[in-house]
Each structure stands twice: as structure tokens, then as C-alpha cells.
Design an enzyme around this catalytic site. Structure first.
Site, PDB file in Angstrom:
ATOM      1  N   ASN A   1      28.639 -49.799 -29.796  1.00 17.32           N
ATOM      2  CA  ASN A   1      28.955 -50.800 -30.823  1.00 17.32           C
ATOM      3  C   ASN A   1      30.454 -51.072 -30.818  1.00 17.32           C
ATOM      4  O   ASN A   1      31.215 -50.332 -30.193  1.00 17.32           O
ATOM      5  CB  ASN A   1      28.563 -50.283 -32.216  1.00 17.32           C
ATOM      6  CG  ASN A   1      27.098 -50.536 -32.551  1.00 17.32           C
ATOM      7  OD1 ASN A   1      26.396 -51.244 -31.840  1.00 17.32           O
ATOM      8  ND2 ASN A   1      26.647 -49.954 -33.647  1.00 17.32           N
TER       9      ASN A   1
ATOM     10  N   HIS B   1      19.618 -56.093 -33.457  1.00 19.66           N
ATOM     11  CA  HIS B   1      20.376 -56.644 -32.321  1.00 19.66           C
ATOM     12  C   HIS B   1      19.606 -57.780 -31.636  1.00 19.66           C
ATOM     13  O   HIS B   1      19.665 -57.938 -30.408  1.00 19.66           O
ATOM     14  CB  HIS B   1      20.694 -55.565 -31.280  1.00 19.66           C
ATOM     15  CG  HIS B   1      21.605 -54.486 -31.777  1.00 19.66           C
ATOM     16  ND1 HIS B   1      22.961 -54.513 -31.617  1.00 19.66           N
ATOM     17  CD2 HIS B   1      21.339 -53.345 -32.460  1.00 19.66           C
ATOM     18  CE1 HIS B   1      23.496 -53.421 -32.158  1.00 19.66           C
ATOM     19  NE2 HIS B   1      22.531 -52.702 -32.683  1.00 19.66           N
TER      20      HIS B   1
END
Ligand code: HDE
Length: 690
Positions: A145, A72
Site C-alpha cells: 500500500n 481494491h
């Protein structure tokens, strides 16, 4: 010319004239007289060590970088507010859900997973959707997510998964993509990844914008109420503007045209006052449901279809402020699944428990000190009082005097005290069992929900999904990996496996062994499809209008009015950036010169040019691409009849029902309302550009 600090140099003069801001200082607060020239001994002589101004400036510059997140790494943040709309006091003591109307400050960071910090936005990838709620009772992080399931069931496999997905270690490429041998080698050996692969190969993995995607907490969490009763909960973010993705061929081109497409979109939406919103929903269920459900609610490779347990909407989040500084906020924000508040608790989901352990390590590595909660973006907004002390970069001076431990006998001067009533109490779940390394039997079905996901997609989406598998596997050099993967897909859907094999030019391999037979009785869940629920508005989208000198002013005005009514932005694209006048002599504000504004950057397009200009543009490769790409990506297209020469030159002769001729004022409204279908999918079978 000789320059010294008493005789400002030419450059110094220019800078000094440029503004009247506060005096420039060193980190120590000393005003800097000359920020252009290092102190030297003589005009052309050596630099002097005593130049603390230059030394400090270079020293700090040399230390500007901190390690990027191991996953990420590429992300974009924004600030906002969450407003509770439906009290959940009955199931949780968390104040953030205590009463309708209660507001809580939030910080959100969206991200891709595999790419480096400088990679492009439109990678085929999961998107992170992490939210920090600065509640009155401490920070609660919902580290979510945009896909409701995950690749693996046990956190112990996370390093393997991430190594396999990232660039291969010997070559250092490919960047931000899973289309390579290592990734497919790993996942083809991990049947538990299959469900997630279906999502990753679907259009969910190439969202049009952060604003148009869902978020999912993935794991089953617990709510705990005042009576210490537990209710299981799964969290869902639902974008108010609806779901929308792009096509793969489009994503590839967006990455070239604007690698910052998603962050620019979010920034612009917030700056323009079109504040993105998501509803927060919860699926609540109890042990009886968990026991009766087809799959284990602790298994993060499974979801609970909304049709089984409806999503109850409990509030709305509005992102209304961009960050003031990217590094200070977006880069330094530190999320952790273990950041919960009274009323929110964990379950034994092995992935969740591994995450609870992992994130603190990451924060220390990246931010360099256990005092990272002193950084404003991480600091709780409620009182923080404890006996933890010292460490690198401690920026706070504790208010209490001698007490730095407890118990102590210093009475009112003894510092903070524990509070068993208001304090965090873990849910007293009864646990027992042998200490073993074992995967639960109840986690063993790896294919049934993958099949259910495939069955829940529209035909268009199924085509995209199959094409994505073909594309990714076509980048794999080892045929044994391709056949092993297709063998796994046969357990999901024979039709899908056949299409992928055919797309690669392979014979259908044997189906791989499955620990459990795939269930074929799971009802499709329309909520899993993006396209099953059409949009009711095209608001928040951007239409690219190709214009040139002499464009019809009436048509542009009608388009503009229709766009305003719908809440759509028009962006003019033209052969030149300046000096373009329409037929009424109005100077048009051009957003993009044609070679910098390809149609992939827009949700729909219009071509409003005169016959002469159409002839000229017919010789311009980028103008032809503008039109032919819009066609291939099944976009809705509006055009003035005079523009047809450009379409012909671009090889577009079939004006299907996705084309709107702008011959009257109401035609513009018809075009924009038609755009609510997002794409004219009937065209797809003729263009095949997925
Ligand atoms: Fe993460 N994850 N993760 N993850 N994750 C990180 O923490 C980890 C997982 C998610 O914008 C890291 O601060 C493990 C699932 C998001 O700053 C790290 C496992 C989900 C973000 C980490 C998972 C997520 C991270 C890296 C397997 C969806 C970005 C940087 C058990 C629910 C947050 C950091 C941001 C970040 C570990 C799996 C979401 C290394 C061990 C499942 C959105 O700590």
C-alpha cells in the site's frame, strides 16, 4: 431496401470500407459475412434460431463481466522491469536480489480500496501498490500500500473494517468515501485504527499521481540466506520523482473534471517515454533490534522510523510499458501475499498470515478456476511443472505422459521430482504456546505512533489533517460518534482534538480510556512528512497555460523552452479547441477547451492572453474558476501583465510571491524553477481552501 448477405447493406459497405484488417470470425474461426444484421425469415420477419453468429456474439457479451475485487476494485496496471543495484546475497538467497544488474520483469497494479470499479480516482483512500516479480525462481508478489501501517491488527477484523468503509448496506451510498456514520462508528470503537486514521486524513490519501507516491510492504517479512539464517525485512518503494499530493478541495473537483485522473496520468507518462521509477528499499534488522524496539515488529499498526533503521536502496523499478489490454492484464492479474520465492519468508504478523489465507479465495471467486495461473499475466516466466491437473479452463497440455502422481517408478518418464536444495524451505522458526484467542500485550499502545506521525508533519500538513477530520466527521449524522472520535484524538494530540471539535462546533469531549498512556518522547520522523523534503526538480509535472487568439508568441516560446529544460509538459487551455493563433500567427495545439480543462488538472498554471482577451475571459465563469482555483490551491501562477483583468474579475487582487510576471525570457525559467516548491503554502492562511 432489401438487404441480405449476398447484397451488402449500406452499413455493411461502410464498415467494410473502413479498413483492411484480418477477416472477422466467430469464436470457432468461421469468417463472418455480415456483422450488422441478424438472420431473419423475410425482410421484416422473425429471427431464426439457427443464426449461430448472432447467438454466439450475444452469449459472449452476456458473460463479459467477472466479479470485481471485493476491495481494491478500481485499479490500473503497467509493466516494467526491476533492476537490482545492490546484491543482498548475504541476507537472502532470492535470485532477484542476487547480484547488481540482475533484471526481473514486473507487473504493477495501483488501486484505491473502498470504491467500486467505476468510481473516481481521487477518493480519500489508501492506494494499493501491488507488484508481481516474475523471477527465475517463481512469482513473488509484493502486495503493498502507499501507507506503511494498517487499520487493524488481526485479519479477523478485515470484513468488519471493509463493511464499515464501503457504502452503507441499506442505502447503497456513499460511494468511494469513508465520510459516513458506519465508518467512523467502527474506527472510533477500534483504538488500534488511530495511527492509520492519521495517515488516511493526511495528504498521503490524496496523491497527485501514482507516480508520486511511496509504497510499503507494511508487514515485517523475513529474508533467509543460503545458510538458512533469517533477517527481518520491511519493504519500501520510493518514487524517484518525489512525493506529491493534492489538496482536498482540489481532489473533489478533479473527480468531477476527470474521474480517470490517475490512470490517465500513468498511461500518458509511459506513452510519452517519461517512464516512472521507484527505488526499492529495505529496512533490515535482527531479533536483538526487534526485542529492543519500542513496539512489536509483528504489529501492522506500527512502523519502524527510517531514522531508527535506515532504508537501504537495493534496486530500481521502471514502468516502461502500458498494458495491451485492460481486462486481460489489469483486471485478471491475481496477487497473493503467499506468493514468495526461496529466500523470502513470513513472520507471525497476524495480519499477514490472514492475508496469506485470503487471497486465493478471492482469485477463485473472481477468475472462476484454480487454473488462473494459466492466464498470461499470472503465469510464471520460469518452468512450471507439477502434478496438479484438470479443473475449469485448463489451457495447458502437460508434457509428461502417464505420470500424474509421485512417487512413481517411471524413471525418466516419471515427471518432475522434488529438490530439497533448490526448493523452497520455510525458515525453521521455533514456536510454542497455548492455543488461545488473545491479542498480544505488546500490541496494546494505540496512540504513541499516531502522535509521532502528527508531530512529524509540517504545519501546513497538520492543518490539512485537522481539516480532513473535520470534513469527514461533518458528514457523520450521529453526534455520539463524533464525540467518541474526538475523545480518542485527545490521546493523540490535544491540539488536534481541539481543532477538530472547534471545526465541528462541538465542545471538547472527555478523552477516551487508553490501554497505554501515550508516549510523548518519540522523536519526530521527518521521513513521514511529504513536505519536509522539498523537490529538487519539477520534472514530470504538467503546467496548464491559458491562451487565446493573439497570445504573446515570445512569452510562449520562453515558457516552452524553460519547461523543456525542466522536463515539464505544457498544456494549452483555450476558449476554443481549434483555430487559436498566437501573435506570430502560429496555430496552437490546444489540449483542453477551457470548460474541460480546469486548473485542478495541472500542477501550476500560466495565463498568457492579450488585454482584449482578458476582458472577454473575465466574463467567462470557467476562465474565472481557472484562476481563482489555482489561487486557492496555492499553485504557482505565471501571467502576462495584460492578463490582470481576468484575475481581478476572479477576485484575485493580491499577487503574492507565488505569482510570476512573464515580462522577460528569464522570468519563465524563474517561474518553472520556483514551481519546485510545488505550492506557495504561505498563501494557505489567506485562502483556507483545504
Ligand atoms: Fe488486501 N486484499 N487484505 N491488503 N490487498 C485484496 O485480493 C486482505 C491488506 C492489498 O491490485 C484482495 O485479489 C485481507 C493490507 C492490495 O489486485 C483480498 C487483509 C495491505 C490489494 C484481500 C488485507 C493490502 C489487495 C481483494 C487483512 C497492504 C489489491 C482482491 C488481513 C499491505 C491487489 C484480491 C490488486 C487485495 C484481503 C489487508 C494490500 C480480499 C484479508 C494490510 C494492494 O484477498
Amino acid at each position: 431496401m432489401t438487404t441480405d448477405s449476398t447484397q451488402p447493406s449500406e452499413t455493411h459497405q461502410t464498415v467494410a470500407d473502413a479498413g483492411t484488417g484480418a477477416a472477422l470470425t466467430t469464436q470457432q474461426g468461421v469468417i463472418v459475412a455480415d456483422d450488422q444484421n441478424t438472420l431473419t425469415d423475410g425482410e421484416r420477419g422473425p429471427q431464426l434460431l439457427e443464426d449461430f453468429v448472432m447467438r454466439e456474439k450475444i452469449f459472449h457479451f452476456d458473460h463479459e463481466r467477472i466479479p470485481e475485487r471485493v476491495v481494491h476494485a478500481r485499479g490500473y496496471g503497467a509493466k516494467g522491469v526491476f533492476e537490482c543495484s545492490d546484491s543482498m546475497f548475504d541476507v537472502t538467497r532470492a535470485g532477484v536480489f542476487g547480484e547488481a544488474g540482475k533484471t526481473t520483469e514486473v507487473f504493477v497494479r495501483f488501486s484505491t480500496v473502498a470504491g467500486n470499479k467505476g468510481s473516481f480516482d481521487l477518493a480519500r483512500d489508501v492506494r494499493g501498490f501491488a507488484t508481481k516479480f516474475y523471477t527465475d525462481e517463481g512469482n513473488w508478489d509484493l502486495v503493498a500500500n502507499n501507507i506503511p501501517v494498517f487499520f487493524i491488527q488481526d485479519a479477523m477484523k478485515f470484513p468488519d473494517l471493509v463493511h464499515a468503509a464501503k457504502p452503507e448496506p441499506h442505502t447503497g451510498f456513499p460511494q468511494a468515501q469513508t465520510a459516513h456514520d458506519n465508518f467512523w462508528d467502527f474506527v472510533s470503537l477500534m483504538p488500534e485504527s488511530t495511527h492509520m486514521l492519521m495517515w488516511i486524513m493526511s495528504d498521503r490519501a490524496i496523491p497527485r499521481s501514482f507516480r508520486f507516491m511511496e509504497g510499503f510492504g507494511v508487514h515485517t517479512f523475513r529474508f533467509v540466506n543460503e545458510r538458512d539464517e533469517s533477517t527481518y525485512v520491511k519493504f519500501h518503494w520510493k518514487p524517484v520523482a518525489g512525493l506529491q499530493s493534492v489538496m482536498w478541495n482540489e481532489a473533489v473537483k478533479i473527480n468531477g473534471a476527470d474521474p480517470d485522473f490517475h490512470r490517465r496520468d500513468l498511461w500518458n507518462a509511459i506513452e510519452s517515454g517519461d517512464h516512472p521509477q521507484w527505488e526499492l528499499g529495505v529496512q533490515l534488522f535482527d531479533d536483538d533490534f526487534a526485542d529492543s524496539f519500542d513496539f512489536d515488529v509483528l504489529d501492522s499498526t506500527k512502523l519502524i522510523p527510517e531514522e531508527h533503521v535506515p532504508v537501504r536502496i537495493v534496486g530500481t523499478m521502471t514502468l516502461n510499458q502500458n498494458v495491451d489490454n485492460f481486462f486481460a492484464e489489469t483486471e485478471q492479474v491475481a496477487f497473493c501475499t503467499a506468493n514468495v520465492v526461496p529466500g523470502i519468508d513470513f513472520t507471525n504478523d497476524p495480519l499477514l498470515q490472514g492475508r496469506n489465507f485470503s487471497y486465493l479465495d478471492t482469485q477463485l471467486k473472481r477468475l472462476g478456476s484454480p487454473n488462473f495461473t494459466h492466464i498470461p499475466v499470472n503465469a510464471p516466466r520460469c518452468p512450471v511443472v507439477h502434478f496438479q491437473q484438470d479443473g475449469h479452463m485448463a489451457t495447458q497440455v502437460p508434457e509428461f505422459g502417464r505420470a500424474n502422481y509421485e512417487p512413481n517408478s517411471w524413471g525418466d518418464d516419471g515427471g518432475p521430482r522434488e529438490d530439497p536444495v533448490a526448493g523452497y524451505r520455510s525458515f525453521p522458526a521455533a514456536e510454542s504456546g497455548d492455543k488461545r484467542r488473545v491479542r498480544p500485550e505488546s500490541f496494546a499502545d494505540h496512540y504513541s505512533q499516531a502522535r509521532q506521525f502528527f508531530d512529524s508533519q509540517t504545519e501546513v500538513e497538520q492543518t490539512h489533517l485537522a481539516d480532513a477530520f473535520v470534513f469527514e466527521l461533518s458528514k457523520v449524522d450521529t453526534m455520539a460518534i463524533q464525540t467518541r472520535m474526538i475523545g480518542g484524538l485527545r490521546n493523540v494530540s490535544e491540539e488536534l482534538a481541539r481543532e477538530v471539535a472547534d471545526g465541528l462546533g462541538l465542545d471538547l469531549p472527555e478523552a477516551s480510556d487508553a490501554a497505554r498512556p501515550t508516549r510523548t518522547d518519540l522523536e519526530p520522523s521527518p521521513a513521514l512528512s511529504i513536505l519536509a523534503a522539498p523537490l529538487t526538480s519539477f520534472a514530470g509535472r504538467r503546467i496548464g497555460v491559458l491562451v487565446a487568439p493573439g497570445s504573446d508568441a515570445d512569452v510562449l516560446e520562453a515558457l516552452g523552452d524553460a519547461a523543456t529544460t525542466e522536463g515539464v509538459t505544457l498544456a494549452f487551455v483555450a476558449p476554443k479547441k481549434h483555430g487559436v493563433e498566437d501573435s506570430a500567427g502560429n496555430v496552437l495545439e490546444i489540449a483542453e477547451k477551457i470548460d474541460g480543462g480546469p486548473s485542478v488538472l495541472f500542477d501550476a498554471v500560466a495565463v498568457v492572453v492579450t488585454a482584449d482577451q482578458a476582458e472577454r475571459l473575465a466574463g467567462d465563469a470557467t476562465a474565472k474558476d481557472f484562476v481563482s482555483d489555482a489561487h486557492a490551491h496555492c499553485k504557482f501562477v505565471a501571467y502576462t501583465p495584460e492578463a490582470t483583468a481576468l484575475f481581478e474579475a476572479a477576485g484575485v487582487s493580491d499577487f503574492d510571491d507565488g505569482y510570476h510576471e512573464l515580462n522577460t525570457g528569464s522570468a519563465a525559467t524563474g517561474f518553472i524553477e520556483g514551481c519546485r516548491s510545488v505550492r506557495f503554502w504561505d498563501r494557505q492562511q489567506h485562502v483556507d481552501a483545504t
